[in-house]
Design an enzyme around this catalytic site. Structure first.
Site, mmCIF file in Angstrom:
data_model
loop_
_atom_site.group_PDB
_atom_site.id
_atom_site.type_symbol
_atom_site.label_atom_id
_atom_site.label_comp_id
_atom_site.label_asym_id
_atom_site.label_seq_id
_atom_site.Cartn_x
_atom_site.Cartn_y
_atom_site.Cartn_z
ATOM 1 N N LYS A 88 9.069 -3.041 42.330
ATOM 2 C CA LYS A 88 8.380 -1.760 42.456
ATOM 3 C C LYS A 88 9.342 -0.577 42.572
ATOM 4 O O LYS A 88 9.033 0.527 42.131
ATOM 5 C CB LYS A 88 7.447 -1.778 43.670
ATOM 6 N N GLU A 110 -0.751 4.813 46.112
ATOM 7 C CA GLU A 110 -1.660 3.770 46.589
ATOM 8 C C GLU A 110 -0.839 2.504 46.735
ATOM 9 O O GLU A 110 0.211 2.372 46.117
ATOM 10 C CB GLU A 110 -2.794 3.554 45.581
ATOM 11 N N SER A 376 9.026 -11.449 40.692
ATOM 12 C CA SER A 376 8.833 -10.017 40.943
ATOM 13 C C SER A 376 9.142 -9.581 42.365
ATOM 14 O O SER A 376 9.475 -8.428 42.595
ATOM 15 C CB SER A 376 7.400 -9.621 40.576
#
Ligand SMILES: Cc1ncc(COP(=O)(O)O)c(C=O)c1O
Lengths: 393, 261
Positions: A88, A110, A376
């Site tokens: 991210k 969010e 991830s």
């Protein structure tokens, strides 16, 4: 062929289905984003941060014990080793540099699992910008450590109490906040979702994953091309990053793992392409889990980062054109695969990433196949989920 | 047949009071009684809200009414069935307002056909922006004589306002401030400046101001700068399940209209 077109569409999917209140902001972004992110000074600033702050390139690790177990050649792209523990951060740093250059003063975001929230709060701390993160009340409860991290980083975490109180509702709240504060605020969306140009912009910021992969595979295997790339899809940003530079190389098979929750037919699932149909949510046309009447269905997955009722429009396009193969993985399959990776490799994956690993149990690969799994994120945030899970059921 | 919206604005040039109500709220079967009573009270135009699970442009009040309506069992199917004979009782303009996805699932053409058969005059679909409307929807709307009502906000550029004016038929929905529905603490000087700026543009379409219009004071301020205004959240708040519905609606209408009569 898989890139966004001039009007912001991927085939029939995408676009910017936004109320007029958001038009000026989104239009400003649309007009500016390529100019800014393709400029030399942007690239310099971004690349330096990716290197020194995130710790890129992330290793491509040959997982020998997993490879032996599954009788194939498994490589893990270690996004879990990034600063803040997931892919991210690639996106939030890109977007915050962009936001600064647009003259924005405040950041909203969010978050589902809290990984994007943490990565946004981190980027805001780094840049000295105020940060508000909307998070579903249910997610706040199941991802406590990340809530505390965001607060320590100086962000305000606001619970979204409407609807299913998870990621989609947090997204609704962030959009409402943006409508109410259109002038000085940038909305750092956390995946390849939302109105154009967000999906393309986020894909570009994540594309560093496959850029590095090409080089690393060349060094390790003698070819830039693996046989398979496997990634989980919530909105689809880590998958898009891992696929980006391979989209036009049909010899590379792209495999998506969607979260099936308790099972496709259980009514407690988030396997969007298997359960959804075309629809419009959060500013784009995509594949959406919904009732016949067009009400969005509340999804479920054990992993907070995957329980979203849609997918990025680019993934809807990859699905429709059959460029990628969409698999569904239940909670249990993911948890077992996550535990196996922990015990064979000493790597505790995020429950999201464990969905990608679980594809290894579903599909048979040749012993010579090179299979890259995009790992991830790391599982620290999920310790409670792992500890409380009943593997014997 | 003549579009009732255009007819209304031809006959009445000021103080047009339009009310937004959520279909299937507060009870599933209240849709028609609410519309009928509003018409009886002399309301000029009604927006019938088609509830949606994810109303991103709405504040708490309308979000909650959407949820209640959906829990009550409201759907487009049910709504169309409830209002199929509405034109027997009500002859003021009726507009359907809601988010695009349920309409898209119903099928745009089927939706427009049905709406037009019932006697609906216009549509407000906030998440259907101008360019996509012109490209994919305008012809169908026209075929069924439905006015597409487009929004402008304080942030909308003059060029875009002109484009919206050009593409509109009926009226322009002026969102009163940069906000979602239901936020109101009176009307600021900054908002008045925006109203005046738009007035001075001499648009070809009449204007109705909405969002944050909640009482007689805000209604009359809005009416000083536009042909009328829309009240939504404040009306929804006025409806409760435990009292006589017509009385609640009468009291609400009178509280707004009293001095304007
Ligand atoms: C570790 C991890 N992987 C995957 C995801 C899902 O997001 P995306 O599909 O955008 O990669 C999340 C979201 O929070 C995450 O934290």
């Amino acid at each position: 062929m898989y890139q966004v077109d001039e009007k912001g569409f991927y085939g029939q999917f995408g676009g910017a289905y936004i109320p007029e209140m958001l038009y000026p902001n989104v239009e400003e972004l649309r007009q500016q984003y390529l100019k800014i992110i393709e400029s030399e000074s942007f690239k310099q600033e971004f690349d330096l941060l990716l290197k020194d702050y995130v710790g890129r390139p992330s290793p491509l690790y040959f997982a020998s014990r997993l490879s032996h177990h599954y009788q194939t050649q498994i490589y893990l792209k270690r996004e879990d080793l990034n600063h803040t523990g997931a892919h991210k951060i690639n996106n939030t740093l890109g977007q915050i540099i962009l936001a600064k250059r647009l003259g924005k003063k405040r950041i909203i975001a969010e978050t589902g699992a809290g990984q994007h929230g943490v990565a946004t709060a981190t980027a805001c701390a780094l840049m000295g910008m105020p940060c508000i993160v909307y998070m579903g009340a249910v997610d706040i409860d199941r991802q406590k450590p990340n809530v505390e991290r965001m607060r320590l980083l100086g962000a305000e975490v606001v619970p979204a109490t409407s609807g299913s109180q998870t990621l989609k509702d947090a997204t609704n709240e962030a959009m409402r906040h943006w409508i109410n504060n259109p002038e000085d605020t940038h909305y750092i969306i956390g995946s390849v979702v939302g109105p154009h140009p967000f999906p393309d912009m986020v894909a570009r910021f994540q594309s560093v994953i496959s850029l590095e992969m090409k080089q690393q595979l060349l060094e390790k295997t003698g070819s830039e091309d693996p046989n398979y790339i496997i990634a989980c899809v919530g909105g689809g940003s880590n998958a898009m990053g891992a696929f980006y530079h391979y989209l036009d190389r049909p010899q590379v098979n792209l495999i998506v793992a969607e979260a099936a929750g308790l099972g496709l037919k259980s009514g407690e699932s988030a396997a969007t392409t298997h359960l959804g149909k075309p629809g419009i949510l959060h500013g784009s046309k995509t594949i959406l889990m919904q009732t016949n009447d067009g009400q969005v269905v509340e999804p479920y997955s054990i992993s907070a980062g995957l329980d979203y009722p849609g997918i990025g429009p680019v993934h809807a396009h990859l699905f429709e054109t059959a460029r990628a193969d969409f698999n569904y993985i239940t909670d249990k399959e993911a948890m077992i695969a996550g535990r196996l990776c922990s015990q064979l490799e000493g790597i505790i994956p995020a429950v999201e990433s464990a969905h990608a690993l679980a594809v290894l149990d579903q599909r048979k690969f040749e012993s010579s196949d090179v299979v890259v799994i995009n790992l991830s994120g790391r599982g620290d945030k999920d310790m409670r989920t792992y500890m409380n899970y009943n593997f014997d059921d | 047949m003549e579009n009732r919206i255009i007819d209304l604005f031809r006959k009445k040039k000021k103080n047009i009071l339009s009310v937004f109500t959520t279909a299937g709220f507060p009870n599933l079967t209240d849709t028609v009684p609410v519309i009928t009573q509003l018409a009886k009270e002399g309301i000029d135009m009604i927006e019938i809200g088609m509830p949606f699970s994810d109303p991103v442009a709405d504040g708490d009040t309308i979000q909650a009414s959407n949820k209640i309506a959906l829990d009550n069992g409201m759907s487009l199917e049910v709504l169309f069935d409830q209002i199929k004979n509405i034109r027997v009782h009500v002859d003021i303009p009726l507009i359907l307002m809601g988010y695009l996805n349920p309409v898209y699932q119903y099928g745009i053409e089927a939706f427009c056909k049905k709406a037009s058969e019932i006697g609906i005059d216009g549509l407000i679909l906030p998440d259907l922006p101008l360019d996509l409307y012109l490209e994919d929807y305008a012809e169908i709307f026209k075929k069924y004589h439905l006015s597409n009502i487009l929004l402008i906000t304080p942030q909308t550029s003059p060029t875009r306002i002109r484009q919206i004016d050009e593409a509109s038929e009926g009226f322009i929905y002026m969102v009163s401030s940069n906000s979602i529905t239901g936020k109101s603490s009176g009307i600021s000087d900054q908002q008045k400046e925006y109203f005046q700026r738009i007035e001075a543009m001499n648009l070809k379409n009449p204007k109705i101001i909405g969002f944050g219009i909640s009482d007689r004071a805000t209604f009359s301020t809005a009416c000083a700068h536009a042909e009328g205004a829309i009240i939504g959240s404040a009306f929804i708040r006025a409806l409760t399940t435990d009292e006589n519905l017509p009385n609640q609606i009468r009291a609400f209408a009178q509280s707004i209209k009293q001095e304007l009569r």
